[in-house]
Design a protein around this motif. Structure first.
Motif, mmCIF file in Angstrom:
data_model
loop_
_atom_site.group_PDB
_atom_site.id
_atom_site.type_symbol
_atom_site.label_atom_id
_atom_site.label_comp_id
_atom_site.label_asym_id
_atom_site.label_seq_id
_atom_site.Cartn_x
_atom_site.Cartn_y
_atom_site.Cartn_z
ATOM 1 N N ALA A 122 83.173 16.244 144.875
ATOM 2 C CA ALA A 122 83.786 16.945 143.742
ATOM 3 C C ALA A 122 84.290 18.318 144.202
ATOM 4 C CB ALA A 122 82.786 17.089 142.598
ATOM 5 N N PHE A 123 83.482 19.018 145.002
ATOM 6 C CA PHE A 123 83.914 20.320 145.516
ATOM 7 C C PHE A 123 85.182 20.175 146.354
ATOM 8 C CE2 PHE A 123 84.361 23.801 148.378
ATOM 9 C CZ PHE A 123 83.841 24.911 147.740
ATOM 10 N N LEU A 124 85.151 19.184 147.258
ATOM 11 C CA LEU A 124 86.285 18.944 148.158
ATOM 12 C C LEU A 124 87.562 18.659 147.366
ATOM 13 C CD1 LEU A 124 87.275 18.400 151.112
ATOM 14 C CD2 LEU A 124 86.510 16.042 150.813
ATOM 15 N N LEU A 125 87.447 17.823 146.334
ATOM 16 C CA LEU A 125 88.615 17.491 145.515
ATOM 17 C C LEU A 125 89.172 18.726 144.823
ATOM 18 C CD1 LEU A 125 87.521 14.123 143.847
ATOM 19 C CD2 LEU A 125 89.207 14.460 145.669
ATOM 20 N N ALA A 126 88.276 19.510 144.194
ATOM 21 C CA ALA A 126 88.743 20.683 143.452
ATOM 22 C C ALA A 126 89.350 21.715 144.407
ATOM 23 C CB ALA A 126 87.597 21.297 142.652
ATOM 24 N N PHE A 127 88.750 21.859 145.587
ATOM 25 C CA PHE A 127 89.268 22.812 146.569
ATOM 26 C C PHE A 127 90.662 22.385 147.035
ATOM 27 C CE2 PHE A 127 89.813 24.086 151.026
ATOM 28 C CZ PHE A 127 89.667 25.458 150.924
ATOM 29 N N ALA A 128 90.790 21.108 147.417
ATOM 30 C CA ALA A 128 92.078 20.609 147.921
ATOM 31 C C ALA A 128 93.134 20.631 146.820
ATOM 32 C CB ALA A 128 91.904 19.197 148.477
ATOM 33 N N LEU B 120 81.614 25.480 141.312
ATOM 34 C CA LEU B 120 80.149 25.402 141.363
ATOM 35 C C LEU B 120 79.678 23.961 141.571
ATOM 36 C CD1 LEU B 120 79.192 27.796 138.401
ATOM 37 C CD2 LEU B 120 79.515 28.350 140.815
ATOM 38 N N CYS B 121 80.576 23.072 142.005
ATOM 39 C CA CYS B 121 80.221 21.653 142.131
ATOM 40 C C CYS B 121 79.007 21.463 143.043
ATOM 41 C CB CYS B 121 81.393 20.862 142.694
ATOM 42 S SG CYS B 121 82.780 20.778 141.562
ATOM 43 N N PRO C 168 75.138 23.784 151.270
ATOM 44 C CA PRO C 168 76.129 23.678 150.195
ATOM 45 C C PRO C 168 77.495 24.132 150.698
ATOM 46 C CG PRO C 168 74.834 25.674 149.908
ATOM 47 C CD PRO C 168 74.256 24.952 151.102
ATOM 48 N N PRO C 169 78.574 23.706 150.032
ATOM 49 C CA PRO C 169 79.910 24.145 150.472
ATOM 50 C C PRO C 169 80.272 25.536 149.970
ATOM 51 C CG PRO C 169 80.096 22.581 148.667
ATOM 52 C CD PRO C 169 78.629 22.717 148.962
ATOM 53 N N ASP D 103 82.750 22.256 137.624
ATOM 54 C CA ASP D 103 81.502 21.618 138.056
ATOM 55 C C ASP D 103 81.732 20.109 138.170
ATOM 56 O OD1 ASP D 103 81.580 20.766 135.453
ATOM 57 O OD2 ASP D 103 79.917 22.034 134.778
ATOM 58 N N ASP D 104 80.685 19.393 138.528
ATOM 59 C CA ASP D 104 80.835 17.956 138.761
ATOM 60 C C ASP D 104 81.416 17.245 137.530
ATOM 61 O OD1 ASP D 104 79.708 18.462 141.202
ATOM 62 O OD2 ASP D 104 77.736 17.662 140.687
#
Lengths: 432, 89
Positions: free
Chosen positions: A55-61, A49-50, A168-169, A95-96
């Protein structure tokens, strides 16, 4: 096992992303991914939910590198996230703040260079017509192939190019363009998500050229109407709903650049493009074939597991394979790029305790900002009560405006609600 | 609810007119109640519309980057104060 890289198209000293004006190089990014990967619990699936794109990119990767898939709910409402957690063992909300804590504390776990191409990367949920979200699973192979096709199709300049996105991503277009495309193609993404036109203008100006703006009809209209002077862009990319040609022409004039559109769906990802001012025809990606079916259309997409995907739109296909959209199935609505099924919305409305009957209505001549109306029979509830309960289960874009409480719905002898009767009722109520 | 100040009355009318809030009376908006979510129920689509109306009426562009957007839209009072500080017309 066939493998694909987690990061492709970037060289050692290249910039992956722009984070609040700072260049993030590949080594820095890999270090950050390693820290987030080190903090992820074994066996988790990540409900990402970032708000911050980096932050989203990091958690996804990091999830992909650990074999932990990402789950993307159809909206962020409390109930939706709670349902997702209840149905997925090991669901971990990211989240962030969670990512920031991981960056500060975790022991790094460097990602492998290559990962299993068949690894399940993400499951996106869309609201189906049945009252339960339907799941769309994406393997890394499919996301990777889709991004490569987009990279080749769109007129990105040779060499470095910087993307700025208002989307949003957490939905398919945002995920493909602002997360997967930068990971696999060497394009650099600005990690911000500017909202107001003046924000978009400032963020664009802060990025070095060449630049590309990734947006939606809703934001593009706001940008055009704001009457600002825009920094040079190579092109503007819009998706989530078809762009009216008048708006596309105004946007091309305002940005002094082509406005291109992607056609796709959560099921298929991006599968066709057009330059709106060149005419209504969409050109499918290589390996994609669109065919009309009895009740709609389907796409054959070579890089997907399920070769034939039904589409939500009616199409007319030319001899050369290009196609035009003729409208969509009457059950599906699109508000500000968010899709929902009217049948599903009606079920959610009727499920509220105290609601005896109720229906959502989309007015005629809707544009991308037009809201739904609702007619509700609920003698014991106030408008506020009903809205409050809907807010727990719906994305705010679908909240009815206005909501009318009525004594009865204009059901015919068969119990059905003819659209004209609903429109007549709304018309009468609106005049009072 | 506390009474609306003169600029708040004007902004309340702008909100209702811009967003076609047929079932809201401008004078009834509590100046301290949230505009988004639980309060008036506005969302991000409204914020974009409102930003355009504000730029036309008061001559400045809203920015979310350099200020706390949630704060600006937290209430009619907060939004009116933001307009008072930044208006050029």
């Amino acid at each position: 096992m066939s493998t694909l890289p987690l990061i492709a198209g970037a060289r050692e000293r290249d910039i992956i992303a722009w984070h609040e004006g700072l260049a993030l190089t590949l080594p820095q990014f890999q270090d950050d991914v390693a820290r987030v990967a080190g903090a992820l619990p074994d066996g988790a699936c990540l409900i990402n939910l970032c708000e911050n794109r980096y932050a989203f990119l990091l958690a996804f990767a990091a999830g992909l590198s650990r074999g932990l898939q990402t789950l993307l709910p159809p909206n962020r409402s409390e109930q939706t996230v709670a349902d997702l957690l209840a149905e997925h063992a090991g669901g971990q909300v990211i989240d962030d703040a969670w990512v920031n804590a991981a960056l500060a504390d975790a022991a790094p776990l460097p990602p492998p260079q290559l990962i299993d191409a068949d690894r399940l990367a993400v499951t996106l949920f869309t609201s189906g017509s049945t009252g339960r979200p339907s799941a769309h699973r994406k393997r890394w192979r499919a996301l990777f192939a889709g991004a490569e096709l987009t990279r080749r199709r769109l007129p990105f300049p040779d060499g470095p190019c910087n993307l700025l996105a208002t989307v949003p991503p957490q939905h398919m277009f945002g995920l493909e363009t602002t997360i997967v495309l930068p990971l696999v193609s060497g394009l650099r993404i600005d990690t911000g998500r500017p909202f107001f036109p003046a924000d978009v203008q400032a963020r664009l100006a802060a990025l070095p050229p060449p630049r590309v703006l990734v947006t939606t009809p809703l934001h593009l209209r706001a940008c055009v109407e704001a009457g600002l002077r825009w920094p040079a862009v190579e092109f503007v990319l819009s998706a989530t709903a078809p762009l009216p040609v008048e708006l596309a022409a105004k946007a091309e004039a305002a940005f002094a650049a082509p406005v291109l559109e992607i056609y796709g769906s959560t099921e298929t990802g991006a599968i066709a493009t057009r330059r709106t001012t060149n005419g209504p025809l969409w050109t499918p990606y290589p390996g994609v074939r669109i065919t009309p079916t009895e009740d709609g259309a389907c796409a054959e997409v070579a890089h997907l597991d399920d070769l034939r995907q039904p589409l939500n739109d009616l199409v007319e296909v030319e001899a050369d394979g290009r196609f035009r959209l003729l409208g969509r199935s009457a059950d599906l609505i699109n508000i500000a790029g968010k899709r929902a099924s009217l049948a599903d919305l009606n079920l959610k409305l009727q499920a509220i305790e105290g609601v005896l009957d109720g229906v959502f209505v989309m007015p005629d001549h809707a544009d991308e900002r037009t809201r739904l109306c609702a007619l509700v029979v609920a003698p014991s509830l106030s408008n506020q009560d009903i809205l409050e309960r809907l807010r727990r289960v719906l994305d705010p874009a679908f909240l009815p405006r206005p909501l009318y409480r009525v004594e009865a719905l204009p059901r015919n002898a068969a119990g059905k609600l003819p659209r004209q009767a609903l429109l007549d009722m709304l018309h009468t109520l609106g005049r009072d | 609810m506390t009474a609306q100040l003169p600029l708040e009355q004007e902004v309340a009318r702008l909100i209702v007119d811009t967003l076609n809030l047929e079932d809201v009376v401008p004078e009834d908006i509590d100046p301290e109640a949230p505009l988004f979510g639980e309060g008036l129920g506005l969302d991000s689509i409204d914020a974009l519309e409102l930003a355009l109306a504000i730029s036309r009426t008061y001559g400045f562009q809203l920015r979310a980057d350099d200020a706390n957007n949630a704060q600006i839209f937290s209430s009619l009072r907060a939004l009116s104060q933001h307009i008072e500080r930044h208006r050029t017309q």
